[in-house]
Design an enzyme around this catalytic site. Structure first.
Site, PDB file in Angstrom:
ATOM      1  N   GLU A 271      59.607  22.705  37.877  1.00  0.00           N
ATOM      2  CA  GLU A 271      59.767  21.247  37.798  1.00  0.00           C
ATOM      3  C   GLU A 271      58.466  20.455  37.780  1.00  0.00           C
ATOM      4  O   GLU A 271      58.326  19.459  38.498  1.00  0.00           O
ATOM      5  CB  GLU A 271      60.645  20.748  38.949  1.00  0.00           C
ATOM      6  CG  GLU A 271      62.084  21.201  38.856  1.00  0.00           C
ATOM      7  CD  GLU A 271      63.026  20.398  39.747  1.00  0.00           C
ATOM      8  OE1 GLU A 271      62.546  19.668  40.623  1.00  0.00           O
ATOM      9  OE2 GLU A 271      64.247  20.498  39.538  1.00  0.00           O
TER      10      GLU A 271
ATOM     11  N   GLU B 103      68.928  25.771  38.418  1.00  0.00           N
ATOM     12  CA  GLU B 103      69.357  25.092  39.646  1.00  0.00           C
ATOM     13  C   GLU B 103      70.495  24.139  39.322  1.00  0.00           C
ATOM     14  O   GLU B 103      70.424  23.384  38.343  1.00  0.00           O
ATOM     15  CB  GLU B 103      68.217  24.277  40.287  1.00  0.00           C
ATOM     16  CG  GLU B 103      67.118  25.107  40.902  1.00  0.00           C
ATOM     17  CD  GLU B 103      66.058  24.286  41.631  1.00  0.00           C
ATOM     18  OE1 GLU B 103      66.379  23.166  42.101  1.00  0.00           O
ATOM     19  OE2 GLU B 103      64.918  24.761  41.713  1.00  0.00           O
TER      20      GLU B 103
HETATM   21  C1  BDP Z   1      64.672  20.714  42.875  1.00  0.00           C
HETATM   22  C2  BDP Z   1      63.625  21.709  43.346  1.00  0.00           C
HETATM   23  C3  BDP Z   1      64.024  22.466  44.611  1.00  0.00           C
HETATM   24  C4  BDP Z   1      64.710  21.531  45.571  1.00  0.00           C
HETATM   25  C5  BDP Z   1      65.975  21.008  44.912  1.00  0.00           C
HETATM   26  C6  BDP Z   1      66.752  20.069  45.837  1.00  0.00           C
HETATM   27  O1  BDP Z   1      63.282  22.615  42.327  1.00  0.00           O
HETATM   28  O2  BDP Z   1      62.886  23.052  45.193  1.00  0.00           O
HETATM   29  O3  BDP Z   1      64.977  22.127  46.813  1.00  0.00           O
HETATM   30  O4  BDP Z   1      65.648  20.294  43.758  1.00  0.00           O
HETATM   31  O5  BDP Z   1      66.496  18.868  45.800  1.00  0.00           O
HETATM   32  O6  BDP Z   1      64.010  19.543  42.604  1.00  0.00           O
HETATM   33  O7  BDP Z   1      67.581  20.539  46.600  1.00  0.00           O
END
Ligand code: BDP
Length: 594
Positions: free
Chosen positions: A415, A505
């Site tokens: 990211e 994610e």
């Molecule tokens: C993303 C990131 C991750 C965070 C996740 C979140 O890659 O490290 O923990 O979102 O917000 O931005 O839970």
């Protein structure tokens, strides 16, 4: 270049993990006061490996910013007389300086990769020496990951743009090793498939080995010799090869020896698997067969020990992965202990291997993590020097992990800012660095929601698109109909790129025990609904070849109003027990009814 510590006919290891003396150095005086020349002042005890933050009840330990010191006596084994003696650290987070008695032997920056020093000239076989290590947890714009120190009347505070707690310390094993003066310094093994046969290509780097001969013998799991050769750079054919497959991690062993006639001068064992990875249009192929990844972005994160590696806890994680039907994982957001990759190699788990380049996005984390108002790329922030460090960490990661068959994709960052020209200029050379270091695996980076389809300027360089998307959580919160509509609209764009897409994610923070119908954010039911919505989208696009939920388990973060005792997006709790969503996934991924 560095091989892992190993016991062979010509090499020995002694593990230095256990209890060490330990001291905080909040005022950073240890170096000028030469603490390495004598027993540490006001020392306590520390376990190695462990993060030091959660072992005490003192907030000063958790909030510490700056160096800490580790020290212990080491006896060099009596028989280690004619060979080289090396001290090897699997990792120290984030920077380390090491002394043997009064002599500095190595400095290393970067918290998740190994380093070592030849200490032969400073020790004596059979005698004791004093080993001192200064470990610094401070992050700056020129470290990977980046951070800043903010001064305040209460003292310095560390801020950073990544969403996991800045655990520090000696996180993995420390080794004392003995190896011959003339030795094998590095081994690279690549493989290909030709009909029913495997083609194994090796390249062996030697140290001080003129005019010795290199002998390579390849064994199958039953110990039969299946191939070999007598050159440092060569290839051989394994007839009727047993492939390394997803779910079935068949491993061969290459025994590499440095010989002088009949006399073996050095020998090292390198395991490997025979398999190929290719991208074909929007398909990701392992051994020519399309794969669909199921699994998680993970963290090295546990109660009490923080980011330390522990084999028992790894086995529990692995049992949960198997139970739920995960065939893969991402080492979000840094290189994990190699023991995890060894496990993945043995069991046929597919790994997206990530550098520690997380939080190179001051627009994103700023709001959440409390360090606002910086441009990401500028002479004073992420600059040419950072880029050089980033390039080195990519090379070091690939140098460490290149022989692991489980590793199928390199992720060079998570990211980062990627919608600007500055980002494109920063990242283009880094893709080249990764491809030069390893031409055999796809190279990618993880794209953030702030750089959606049509805006991202870096994804064009990725072989596989890795996307993090929080539809239904950070956007369209609680409104899954709108979330699904927006997700489909964006996905239609990415799917037109004719590249494989892995959703690296997606998910929702979930308090275990909070139940609601109709489902609302933070409840166990809402997490299930978010997954189902995403799955509807995934199942309508052929280009999506993988689904990695954020996160495998709840994990520790910096404090903030968006985090409740850490990040709660785990499908498992921090102590590795299932939330409701785990049963839903087990059904989807393994077809097992609740
Ligand atoms: C993303 C990131 C991750 C965070 C996740 C979140 O890659 O490290 O923990 O979102 O917000 O931005 O839970």
């Amino acid at each position: 270049m560095m091989l892992r510590p190993q016991d062979t006919a010509t090499r020995d290891t002694k593990c230095l993990s256990g209890m060490w003396d330990f001291a905080f150095d909040a005022e950073d005086r240890g170096q000028t006061e030469k603490w390495f020349t004598r027993p540490l002042p006001t020392c306590t005890e520390m376990a190695v490996p462990a993060s030091y933050q959660d072992l005490s009840t003192d907030p000063a330990a958790r909030d510490h910013v700056g160096p800490v010191w580790y020290q212990r006596e080491v006896r060099i084994p009596r028989g280690w007389t004619d060979d080289r003696v090396v001290v090897h650290f699997e990792s120290a987070t984030h920077a380390a300086t090491v002394w043997v008695n009064d002599v500095e032997v190595v400095r290393h920056v970067g918290g998740y990769l190994p380093f070592e020093a030849d200490i032969t000239d400073h020790v004596c076989a059979g005698k004791k020496c004093r080993l001192t290590v200064r470990v610094d947890n401070r992050l700056s714009f020129q470290t990977i990951p980046p951070g800043i120190i903010v001064d305040s009347p209460e003292g310095p505070k560390q801020k950073y743009w990544h969403d996991f707690f800045n655990y520090a310390g000696i996180h993995r094993d420390v080794w004392l090793c003995r190896r011959p003066q003339a030795h094998i310094e590095d081994v690279t093994i690549t493989t290909d498939i030709d009909g029913n046969d495997g083609i194994v290509t090796w390249s062996v780097l030697l140290h001080d080995a003129e005019p010795l001969t290199t002998r390579v013998t390849i064994f199958d799991t039953e110990g039969n010799v299946v191939a070999g050769g007598t050159s440092a750079n060569a290839h051989a054919r394994i007839p009727s090869v047993h492939l390394w497959q997803p779910d079935h991690g068949y491993l061969y062993e290459a025994e590499i020896s440095l010989v002088d006639g009949d006399q073996v001068i050095d020998t090292y064992q390198q395991v490997f698997g025979v398999r190929t990875i290719r991208v074909d249009g929007a398909r990701l192929l392992v051994n020519g067969e399309p794969v669909h990844l199921t699994g998680f972005g993970m963290h090295e994160d546990h109660q009490t020990i923080g980011k330390a590696h522990n084999d028992a806890l790894m086995l529990r994680d692995a049992a949960c992965l198997e139970w739920i039907g995960a065939n893969s994982l991402r080492t979000s957001h840094y290189p994990y202990s190699e023991r995890i990759l060894d496990y993945a190699d043995r069991h046929g788990l597919l790994v997206i291997d990530e550098t520690p380049a997380v939080g190179i996005n001051m627009g994103l984390g700023g709001g959440i993590f409390g360090a606002q108002g910086y441009p990401t790329f500028s002479a004073e922030t992420i600059n040419d020097k950072t880029q050089k460090v980033h390039a080195q960490v990519i090379r070091d990661l690939i140098a460490r992990d290149k022989n692991h068959p489980s590793v199928i994709i390199w992720s060079i960052a998570n990211e980062p800012e990627s919608e600007t020209e500055a980002a494109e200029n920063y990242f283009l050379p880094l893709f080249d660095v990764a491809r030069a270091a390893d031409p055999t695996r796809p190279v990618s980076f993880v794209n953030v929601m702030l750089a959606p389809f049509g805006k991202c300027r870096v994804s064009q360089y990725s072989d596989v698109l890795l996307l993090n998307r929080y539809y239904g959580w950070y956007v369209d919160t609680g409104d899954l109909a709108a979330a699904e509509r927006h997700w489909r609209e964006e996905m239609a764009g990415w799917a037109s790129e004719n590249k494989p897409i892995i959703i690296t994610e997606y998910g929702a923070d979930t308090m275990p025990g909070l139940h609601q119908i109709p489902a609302q954010p933070w409840s166990e039911e809402y997490q299930v609904e978010v997954l189902k919505m995403n799955e509807r989208v995934f199942d309508s696009f052929d280009a999506i070849v993988g689904e990695h939920i954020w996160n495998f388990a709840d994990f520790a973060t910096t404090s903030g109003t968006m985090r409740v005792g850490g990040n709660r997006k785990g499908i498992f709790t921090r102590d590795r027990q299932p939330k409701s969503a785990a049963f839903h996934l087990r059904k989807r991924w393994r077809g097992v009814a609740q």
